[in-house]
Enzyme design. Structure first.
Site, mmCIF file in Angstrom:
data_model
loop_
_atom_site.group_PDB
_atom_site.id
_atom_site.type_symbol
_atom_site.label_atom_id
_atom_site.label_comp_id
_atom_site.label_asym_id
_atom_site.label_seq_id
_atom_site.Cartn_x
_atom_site.Cartn_y
_atom_site.Cartn_z
ATOM 1 N N LYS A 117 0.825 -1.215 0.000
ATOM 2 C CA LYS A 117 0.000 0.000 0.000
ATOM 3 C C LYS A 117 0.855 1.261 0.000
ATOM 4 C CE LYS A 117 -4.392 -1.697 1.541
ATOM 5 N NZ LYS A 117 -5.449 -1.761 2.523
ATOM 6 N N LYS A 201 -5.018 -9.960 -7.090
ATOM 7 C CA LYS A 201 -6.236 -10.132 -6.300
ATOM 8 C C LYS A 201 -7.334 -9.203 -6.841
ATOM 9 C CE LYS A 201 -6.370 -8.034 -2.381
ATOM 10 N NZ LYS A 201 -6.249 -7.494 -1.020
ATOM 11 N N LYS A 204 -11.029 -3.597 -4.569
ATOM 12 C CA LYS A 204 -11.792 -2.376 -4.777
ATOM 13 C C LYS A 204 -10.888 -1.212 -5.165
ATOM 14 C CE LYS A 204 -13.174 -2.739 0.102
ATOM 15 N NZ LYS A 204 -12.325 -2.746 1.184
HETATM 16 P P1 TYM Z 1 -10.759 -5.382 3.464
HETATM 17 O O1 TYM Z 1 -11.725 -4.286 3.704
HETATM 18 O O2 TYM Z 1 -9.641 -5.148 2.511
HETATM 19 O O3 TYM Z 1 -11.519 -6.687 2.983
HETATM 20 C C1 TYM Z 1 -12.623 -7.218 3.704
HETATM 21 C C2 TYM Z 1 -12.572 -8.732 3.661
HETATM 22 O O4 TYM Z 1 -12.620 -9.203 2.306
HETATM 23 C C3 TYM Z 1 -11.559 -10.111 2.067
HETATM 24 N N1 TYM Z 1 -11.138 -9.970 0.659
HETATM 25 C C4 TYM Z 1 -11.011 -10.993 -0.202
HETATM 26 N N2 TYM Z 1 -11.189 -12.317 -0.056
HETATM 27 C C5 TYM Z 1 -10.983 -13.092 -1.141
HETATM 28 N N3 TYM Z 1 -10.604 -12.605 -2.363
HETATM 29 C C6 TYM Z 1 -10.413 -11.290 -2.545
HETATM 30 N N4 TYM Z 1 -10.051 -10.821 -3.742
HETATM 31 C C7 TYM Z 1 -10.604 -10.415 -1.433
HETATM 32 N N5 TYM Z 1 -10.516 -9.069 -1.270
HETATM 33 C C8 TYM Z 1 -10.824 -8.821 0.025
HETATM 34 C C9 TYM Z 1 -10.458 -9.680 3.031
HETATM 35 O O5 TYM Z 1 -9.540 -10.713 3.278
HETATM 36 C C10 TYM Z 1 -11.258 -9.301 4.256
HETATM 37 O O6 TYM Z 1 -11.565 -10.434 5.031
HETATM 38 N N6 TYM Z 1 -7.854 -5.212 7.528
HETATM 39 C C11 TYM Z 1 -9.142 -5.656 7.012
HETATM 40 C C12 TYM Z 1 -10.318 -5.077 7.767
HETATM 41 C C13 TYM Z 1 -10.271 -5.276 9.234
HETATM 42 C C14 TYM Z 1 -10.537 -6.487 9.927
HETATM 43 C C15 TYM Z 1 -10.435 -6.162 11.314
HETATM 44 C C16 TYM Z 1 -10.845 -7.780 9.520
HETATM 45 C C17 TYM Z 1 -10.022 -4.324 10.179
HETATM 46 N N7 TYM Z 1 -10.118 -4.840 11.408
HETATM 47 C C18 TYM Z 1 -10.611 -7.143 12.296
HETATM 48 C C19 TYM Z 1 -11.027 -8.758 10.519
HETATM 49 C C20 TYM Z 1 -10.918 -8.429 11.874
HETATM 50 C C21 TYM Z 1 -9.242 -5.231 5.561
HETATM 51 O O7 TYM Z 1 -8.611 -4.294 5.126
HETATM 52 O O8 TYM Z 1 -10.180 -5.911 4.856
#
Ligand code: TYM
Length: 342
Positions: A117, A201, A204
């Site tokens: 990032k 991957k 968004k």
């Molecule tokens: P974020 O917002 O990037 O994504 C949310 C969830 O979606 C999953 N994900 C995917 N899974 C499979 N294939 C993909 N292409 C794909 N893109 C996204 C992510 O693995 C995630 O589970 N750091 C986290 C948010 C967060 C969080 C937490 C999660 C903050 N605090 C505590 C769990 C527990 C994040 O940026 O997810």
């Protein structure tokens, strides 16, 4: 063996449109866990994480409600799961600070997501982007959550969470104060790939909208994106081994399998030998059938933002009631007299 009650916590960032990757990798599993009465469940919209990179305030406010709408439209019931946005519960930021003092620079320096990032412009990245995983650890541990449904890309952050929990318990001689939370990763959908490049991957933040299916895309756009998805010229194999070295084909077959609830082997038993000219329309129909209704429901929910806010406020109250006693114990453990009582 952990002595902590089974509790699920997970979150998503409101940093743009949620994608099919978010849905298949995580959100669908949030909903499935709702049927397991053994768990208490908290699902958060992590708006404090979003501001680790620049956000337009009006957009952030809207996308936070939109992620909440996606949760509800996908089947999360605000009565059976606690739905809220992170900034409403101050325990996250408070414990996040404490964890920045527990985590080590060396641990955070190893985080691959920060490197991706921040890119080449590391000096100009926010300190928050660097310490992001400490806030994530706070999200989970403020509730002493034991299980965390996520996609593959969050695995390293979960390992850091476990390290922080262990160091806290050890440094302050409070064994088992925090649990060691387990990631729940669905193997088949852990990493949904871009429609334009099977090595990346689905995200968004990808500059190309054609690389992803957004949960808000309408039926025509979903079908168009699948029609234009990158593929190779070979027909589909009849067995899974034949997908090796064919990342785009593997991804599309994997999406088909996940959306129809069958195995990759079953998809290939039915569609093996077909070219993409025949497979893509079948995949487009299936994706439209499963995803377009979620987008429609999200649009309907977004017409009454006050109702979404009321759900988030109620969820935050319930979440705060769980986190406050934990925080009080944390302050006491650290010798921070009267901490958290302002
Ligand atoms: P974020 O917002 O990037 O994504 C949310 C969830 O979606 C999953 N994900 C995917 N899974 C499979 N294939 C993909 N292409 C794909 N893109 C996204 C992510 O693995 C995630 O589970 N750091 C986290 C948010 C967060 C969080 C937490 C999660 C903050 N605090 C505590 C769990 C527990 C994040 O940026 O997810």
């Amino acid at each position: 063996m952990t002595t902590h009650a089974p509790r699920v916590f997970s979150g998503m960032q409101p940093t743009g449109n949620l994608t099919l990757g978010n849905y298949l990798g995580a959100l669908r599993n949030f909903v499935a866990l709702q049927d397991d009465e053994a768990f208490e469940r908290l699902y958060c919209v992590v708006d404090l994480h979003a501001i680790t990179v620049a956000q337009d305030p009006a957009t952030l406010s809207r996308t936070t409600r939109e992620v909440a709408a996606a949760y509800i439209a996908s089947g999360l019931d605000p009565k059976r799961s606690i739905l809220f946005n992170q900034s409403r519960v101050t325990a996250h930021a408070e414990l996040g600070w404490i964890f920045t003092c527990v985590a080590r620079m060396g641990w955070l320096n190893r985080m691959t997501q920060f490197k991706e990032k921040a890119g080449k412009n590391r000096e100009n990245a926010s300190v928050g982007l660097f310490s992001y995983p400490t806030l994530m650890a706070a999200d989970i541990l403020a509730y002493r959550a034991t299980h965390v449904p996520v996609g593959e890309d969050q695995k390293q952050h979960l390992e850091l969470t476990r390290d922080i929990a262990a160091k806290f318990n050890n440094d302050f001689q409070v064994p088992d104060f925090f649990p060691q939370p387990e990631p729940l990763i669905q193997k088949e959908t852990a990493r949904i790939m871009s429609l334009r490049n099977g090595a990346n991957k689905m995200s968004k933040s990808d500059p190309s909208d054609m690389s992803r299916i957004n949960l808000t895309d309408d039926a025509d756009l979903i079908a168009q994106k699948i029609r234009k998805a990158k593929t190779d010229p070979e027909p589909l194999p009849s067995e899974a081994e034949g997908l090796e070295g064919r990342p785009e084909a593997l991804n599309l077959v994997g999406i088909f399998a996940a959306l129809s609830g069958v195995s990759v082997a079953d998809v290939l038993a039915e569609h093996g030998g077909q070219g993409f000219g025949a497979f893509k329309p079948a995949l487009a129909d299936l994706t439209v059938e499963r995803i377009a209704p979620i987008g429609e429901e999200m649009r309907r929910l977004m017409e009454t933002p006050d109702e979404i806010d009321a759900i988030l406020a109620d969820g935050a109250e319930r979440a705060g009631a769980l986190a406050r006693p934990v925080l009080r114990e944390v302050y006491e453990t650290l010798g921070l007299n009267g901490g958290g009582t302002a």
